[in-house]
Design a protein around this motif. Structure first.
Motif, PDB file in Angstrom:
ATOM      1  N   ILE A 409      13.905  -2.598  -0.484  1.00 44.18           N
ATOM      2  CA  ILE A 409      14.510  -3.594  -1.376  1.00 44.18           C
ATOM      3  C   ILE A 409      14.160  -3.296  -2.835  1.00 44.18           C
ATOM      4  O   ILE A 409      15.012  -3.349  -3.718  1.00 44.18           O
ATOM      5  CB  ILE A 409      14.045  -5.010  -0.982  1.00 44.18           C
ATOM      6  CG1 ILE A 409      14.541  -5.362   0.432  1.00 44.18           C
ATOM      7  CG2 ILE A 409      14.542  -6.046  -1.979  1.00 44.18           C
ATOM      8  CD1 ILE A 409      13.950  -6.646   0.982  1.00 44.18           C
ATOM      9  N   GLY A 410      12.891  -2.964  -3.097  1.00 37.84           N
ATOM     10  CA  GLY A 410      12.449  -2.764  -4.472  1.00 37.84           C
ATOM     11  C   GLY A 410      13.088  -1.574  -5.153  1.00 37.84           C
ATOM     12  O   GLY A 410      13.276  -1.587  -6.379  1.00 37.84           O
ATOM     13  N   LEU A 411      13.423  -0.539  -4.396  1.00 38.49           N
ATOM     14  CA  LEU A 411      14.042   0.649  -4.989  1.00 38.49           C
ATOM     15  C   LEU A 411      15.535   0.476  -5.226  1.00 38.49           C
ATOM     16  O   LEU A 411      16.161   1.356  -5.828  1.00 38.49           O
ATOM     17  CB  LEU A 411      13.811   1.867  -4.086  1.00 38.49           C
ATOM     18  CG  LEU A 411      12.365   2.357  -3.964  1.00 38.49           C
ATOM     19  CD1 LEU A 411      12.289   3.560  -3.046  1.00 38.49           C
ATOM     20  CD2 LEU A 411      11.795   2.689  -5.333  1.00 38.49           C
ATOM     21  N   ARG A 412      16.098  -0.628  -4.783  1.00 39.99           N
ATOM     22  CA  ARG A 412      17.529  -0.878  -4.947  1.00 39.99           C
ATOM     23  C   ARG A 412      17.725  -2.237  -5.616  1.00 39.99           C
ATOM     24  O   ARG A 412      17.806  -3.257  -4.942  1.00 39.99           O
ATOM     25  CB  ARG A 412      18.231  -0.851  -3.595  1.00 39.99           C
ATOM     26  CG  ARG A 412      18.214   0.539  -2.929  1.00 39.99           C
ATOM     27  CD  ARG A 412      18.556   0.462  -1.457  1.00 39.99           C
ATOM     28  NE  ARG A 412      18.650   1.779  -0.850  1.00 39.99           N
ATOM     29  CZ  ARG A 412      17.588   2.485  -0.462  1.00 39.99           C
ATOM     30  NH1 ARG A 412      16.367   1.981  -0.610  1.00 39.99           N
ATOM     31  NH2 ARG A 412      17.741   3.689   0.071  1.00 39.99           N
ATOM     32  N   PRO A 413      17.789  -2.261  -6.958  1.00 41.40           N
ATOM     33  CA  PRO A 413      17.917  -3.542  -7.674  1.00 41.40           C
ATOM     34  C   PRO A 413      19.107  -4.370  -7.225  1.00 41.40           C
ATOM     35  O   PRO A 413      19.033  -5.598  -7.179  1.00 41.40           O
ATOM     36  CB  PRO A 413      18.043  -3.112  -9.140  1.00 41.40           C
ATOM     37  CG  PRO A 413      17.381  -1.773  -9.205  1.00 41.40           C
ATOM     38  CD  PRO A 413      17.664  -1.122  -7.888  1.00 41.40           C
ATOM     39  N   ALA A 414      20.228  -3.705  -6.907  1.00 41.41           N
ATOM     40  CA  ALA A 414      21.399  -4.456  -6.458  1.00 41.41           C
ATOM     41  C   ALA A 414      21.111  -5.170  -5.140  1.00 41.41           C
ATOM     42  O   ALA A 414      21.491  -6.330  -4.945  1.00 41.41           O
ATOM     43  CB  ALA A 414      22.594  -3.517  -6.308  1.00 41.41           C
ATOM     44  N   LEU A 415      20.423  -4.482  -4.227  1.00 45.17           N
ATOM     45  CA  LEU A 415      20.052  -5.101  -2.955  1.00 45.17           C
ATOM     46  C   LEU A 415      19.033  -6.212  -3.169  1.00 45.17           C
ATOM     47  O   LEU A 415      19.115  -7.276  -2.547  1.00 45.17           O
ATOM     48  CB  LEU A 415      19.495  -4.042  -2.007  1.00 45.17           C
ATOM     49  CG  LEU A 415      19.038  -4.528  -0.621  1.00 45.17           C
ATOM     50  CD1 LEU A 415      20.215  -5.124   0.148  1.00 45.17           C
ATOM     51  CD2 LEU A 415      18.409  -3.380   0.163  1.00 45.17           C
ATOM     52  N   ALA A 416      18.052  -5.974  -4.064  1.00 46.18           N
ATOM     53  CA  ALA A 416      17.049  -7.000  -4.366  1.00 46.18           C
ATOM     54  C   ALA A 416      17.700  -8.252  -4.933  1.00 46.18           C
ATOM     55  O   ALA A 416      17.286  -9.374  -4.634  1.00 46.18           O
ATOM     56  CB  ALA A 416      16.016  -6.442  -5.338  1.00 46.18           C
ATOM     57  N   GLU A 417      18.725  -8.063  -5.750  1.00 44.49           N
ATOM     58  CA  GLU A 417      19.415  -9.215  -6.345  1.00 44.49           C
ATOM     59  C   GLU A 417      20.087 -10.064  -5.282  1.00 44.49           C
ATOM     60  O   GLU A 417      20.099 -11.297  -5.371  1.00 44.49           O
ATOM     61  CB  GLU A 417      20.448  -8.700  -7.353  1.00 44.49           C
ATOM     62  CG  GLU A 417      21.150  -9.781  -8.134  1.00 44.49           C
ATOM     63  CD  GLU A 417      22.077  -9.214  -9.178  1.00 44.49           C
ATOM     64  OE1 GLU A 417      23.046  -9.898  -9.543  1.00 44.49           O
ATOM     65  OE2 GLU A 417      21.842  -8.086  -9.628  1.00 44.49           O
ATOM     66  N   LYS A 418      20.627  -9.410  -4.241  1.00 43.23           N
ATOM     67  CA  LYS A 418      21.299 -10.152  -3.176  1.00 43.23           C
ATOM     68  C   LYS A 418      20.304 -10.823  -2.236  1.00 43.23           C
ATOM     69  O   LYS A 418      20.531 -11.935  -1.757  1.00 43.23           O
ATOM     70  CB  LYS A 418      22.203  -9.207  -2.379  1.00 43.23           C
ATOM     71  CG  LYS A 418      23.395  -8.653  -3.154  1.00 43.23           C
ATOM     72  CD  LYS A 418      24.250  -7.772  -2.276  1.00 43.23           C
ATOM     73  CE  LYS A 418      25.493  -7.270  -3.001  1.00 43.23           C
ATOM     74  NZ  LYS A 418      25.158  -6.399  -4.143  1.00 43.23           N
ATOM     75  N   SER A 474       9.718  -1.913  -7.454  1.00 43.99           N
ATOM     76  CA  SER A 474      10.571  -2.128  -8.617  1.00 43.99           C
ATOM     77  C   SER A 474       9.967  -1.526  -9.877  1.00 43.99           C
ATOM     78  O   SER A 474      10.685  -1.041 -10.754  1.00 43.99           O
ATOM     79  CB  SER A 474      10.808  -3.630  -8.827  1.00 43.99           C
ATOM     80  OG  SER A 474      11.420  -4.205  -7.699  1.00 43.99           O
ATOM     81  N   ALA A 475       8.633  -1.576  -9.985  1.00 47.69           N
ATOM     82  CA  ALA A 475       7.958  -1.040 -11.167  1.00 47.69           C
ATOM     83  C   ALA A 475       7.666   0.452 -11.048  1.00 47.69           C
ATOM     84  O   ALA A 475       7.144   1.043 -11.999  1.00 47.69           O
ATOM     85  CB  ALA A 475       6.646  -1.795 -11.396  1.00 47.69           C
ATOM     86  N   TYR A 476       7.986   1.074  -9.907  1.00 54.06           N
ATOM     87  CA  TYR A 476       7.717   2.499  -9.726  1.00 54.06           C
ATOM     88  C   TYR A 476       8.549   3.297 -10.729  1.00 54.06           C
ATOM     89  O   TYR A 476       9.774   3.138 -10.808  1.00 54.06           O
ATOM     90  CB  TYR A 476       8.063   2.913  -8.300  1.00 54.06           C
ATOM     91  CG  TYR A 476       7.561   4.279  -7.917  1.00 54.06           C
ATOM     92  CD1 TYR A 476       6.225   4.473  -7.585  1.00 54.06           C
ATOM     93  CD2 TYR A 476       8.403   5.376  -7.884  1.00 54.06           C
ATOM     94  CE1 TYR A 476       5.752   5.722  -7.213  1.00 54.06           C
ATOM     95  CE2 TYR A 476       7.949   6.626  -7.526  1.00 54.06           C
ATOM     96  CZ  TYR A 476       6.616   6.789  -7.188  1.00 54.06           C
ATOM     97  OH  TYR A 476       6.146   8.039  -6.836  1.00 54.06           O
TER      98      TYR A 476
END
Length: 589
Positions: A409-418, A474-476
């Motif tokens: 989830i964290g490596l995919r901002p679009a997925l995290a947003e959903k 996400s911060a990686y």
């Protein structure tokens, strides 16, 4: 005379005055944003009016299970949680900074934080409610402050751990650059340390906001002596529904929680996540940055944007003030080799801490020993071992499940947003709502409560691991991701050499708060009821819950002391060495 500072623009007073007046005229986006702002102001005004009402109004307003009252209850509960969140944020900045920057203070503050997160919320209420009621004896504000403080205790600890971890792992090169520019401690705090910690801190704020729902039932029913003060709210509504075994009312609670979580996700946390993306530590842009319609709306406004400019300018000026504070014996990335700590000072400080600890132990033992035998102490230690095994197994299972999903989830901002609203809803889902299911199934099929009540312990705390891993992924840095791709690092090698080292400090923070929260949650999860049916498992949580019902304060203190001892030793022997390893070996320098 022209010194060239106007960069080719002629100064025309009339034209500039007209332009300034034009910038103050609202545009169409202002008309969309104004209702939201007015609504927030109205919420605050209504909350303040109800808080300052006479306390007699609470006795006259019994909790009704009619769904038409749920919007008002949801508003009251949300305002309490937001007030607690603001207090937790201020506490985090102060406590986390002192613990991370002072080597001597760290020896006291970090173990205290371990103990504080393990103390049950009911324990805080029993010791603080009298104080807050005494501050406002004739107003609802006293009970409101007690409820806000109880919610604060369920929000502050994981936020503080996150901020502390971020301060301890600030990259050395950035710290050296800030010192090369001769920034003061105040300037370095606001220009480097707070921005670096912001992505992880915001995800922990989300977890704290959601985790507050778990304890909102306890916080909205305040007991003073033989009197119980019930504050209108979703938690009080849920407690009444469970007492009356009203399943339709529980369904209305779930619907209300869903709408409230979606609202503060869209209006608060999604804008914060999108705003904090600019603090990511990288040299190349991410392929897809998180988005927020509300943040875009505010940026497109004309009048509101201009009204916010002075506040932004004021904060920027405050961050640039050359304030200097007294130099502390630093720890973490700020340590420089030529600064040797004072051994005599360390010995004096250590002696003072040991003396204070010994005195507190002497007083506690003296009070508890008058009503507790050694057999009782042995029994409580055995119950603590049972709960320890339960917590270890559940945290291990949660880690195996949520670390890979959190990275995904964290490596995919679009997925995290959903998935962000769904994750917040699952994290906010109180275990109380599942009591009917567990009680009915265990009684119907004759299942072992020691096994089948265990999932309730980790139900609300496993999300600390997920949210912290998402924050770490996400911060990686995007630079590291591109380097791994260019060097064709894949599979287990990618996990072992790239991703796991990058998220490890965040995982440790999540695991610490998850394990501490699991101990806390055991009090309501090892002894559950649905109406008149009670199901009890063996464990320290069930022991404390039973002693609380019996009103045996000596045994309550014994149970809490043993729980604090287990949590502290567990953190000292396992999580703190992991913290040190992450700080020294796995920093993204």
């Amino acid at each position: 005379m022209d010194f060239g500072f106007n960069f080719g623009f002629r100064f025309d007073p009339k034209r500039d005055a007209a332009a300034s007046a034009w910038r103050l005229l609202p545009n169409r986006w202002d008309f969309v944003a104004f209702p939201l702002i007015i609504g927030l102001i109205a919420m605050a005004a209504i909350g303040f009016e109800q808080t300052m009402a006479p306390i007699s109004t609470l006795k006259a307003q019994a909790i009704s299970l009619s769904p038409i009252y749920l919007p008002e209850y949801a508003l009251r509960t949300t305002l309490r949680m937001l007030a607690a969140m603001l207090a937790a944020f201020v506490f985090t900045l102060a406590y986390g900074t002192l613990a991370a920057k002072s080597r001597r203070a760290e020896k006291v503050l970090v173990p205290m934080l371990d103990i504080l997160q393990s103390v049950p919320v009911l324990g805080y209420i029993s010791f603080t409610v009298t104080f807050f009621i005494a501050l406002f004896p004739t107003r609802v504000a006293g009970a409101e402050c007690a409820a806000i403080f109880a919610i604060f205790t369920s929000q502050a600890w994981n936020m503080t751990f996150s901020f502390y971890q971020s301060l301890r792992t600030v990259p050395r090169d950035l710290d050296e650059v800030s010192r090369g520019f001769h920034l003061t401690g105040w300037q370095r705090f606001w220009k480097l340390e707070v921005p670096f910690s912001m992505p992880g801190l915001i995800w922990n704020m989300m977890m704290s906001m959601s985790g507050g729902w778990f304890f909102v039932v306890a916080s909205e029913a305040i007991t003073v002596g033989n009197n119980t003060i019930t504050l209108p709210g979703v938690g009080a509504y849920l407690a009444q529904a469970i007492t009356e075994r009203n399943l339709p009312a529980i369904g209305w609670v779930i619907l209300t929680m869903t709408l409230v979580i979606f609202a503060y996700d869209q209006l608060l946390f999604r804008p914060l996540v999108a705003w904090a993306d600019k603090f990511r530590m990288e040299n190349t842009a991410s392929a897809s940055a998180p988005q927020s319609w509300l943040l875009d709306l505010v940026r497109r406004t004309r009048l509101i944007h201009q009204l916010l400019v002075p506040a932004g300018w004021l904060f920027a000026r405050m961050a640039r003030l050359p304030l200097r504070w007294r130099k502390l014996p630093l720890v973490g990335p700020a340590v420089r080799p030529h600064r040797e700590p004072s051994r005599l000072g360390d010995l004096a400080w250590g002696a003072l801490v040991l003396a204070g600890t010994a005195y507190l132990l002497w007083r506690v033992i003296g009070y508890v020993s008058t009503g507790v035998t050694w057999d009782e102490v042995g029994h409580v230690l055995a119950m603590g071992c049972i709960t320890l095994v339960r917590v270890l197994v559940l945290i291990a299972i949660a880690s195996i499940v949520w670390v890979p999903l959190g990275v995904l989830i964290g490596l995919r901002p679009a997925l995290a947003e959903k998935l962000q609203p769904l994750a917040q809803f699952l994290a906010a889902f109180p275990a109380n709502l599942l009591f009917p299911v567990f009680v009915i199934v265990i009684v119907r099929f004759g299942l072992n409560p020691d096994i089948w009540l265990s999932p309730l312990i980790v139900l609300g705390t496993q999300w600390y691991i997920l949210f912290n891993v998402i924050a770490g992924a996400s911060a990686y840095p995007n630079d590291f991701k591109e380097a791994a791709t260019n060097f064709r690092i894949r599979g287990w090698q990618w996990w072992r050499q790239a991703m796991l080292p990058g998220i490890f400090p965040y995982y440790v923070t999540g695991a610490i708060t998850a394990s501490g929260g699991a101990w806390n949650a055991s009090i309501v999860s090892e002894a559950v009821q649905w109406g008149d049916t009670h199901v009890v498992a063996h464990g320290l949580g069930a022991y404390i819950a039973q002693m609380t019902v019996d009103g045996d304060y000596r045994k309550i203190i014994l149970g809490i002391a043993v729980m604090s001892l287990f949590v502290t030793l567990f953190n000292r022997l396992l999580w703190r060495p992991m913290y040190a390893y992450a700080e020294n070996k796995l920093r993204l320098d």
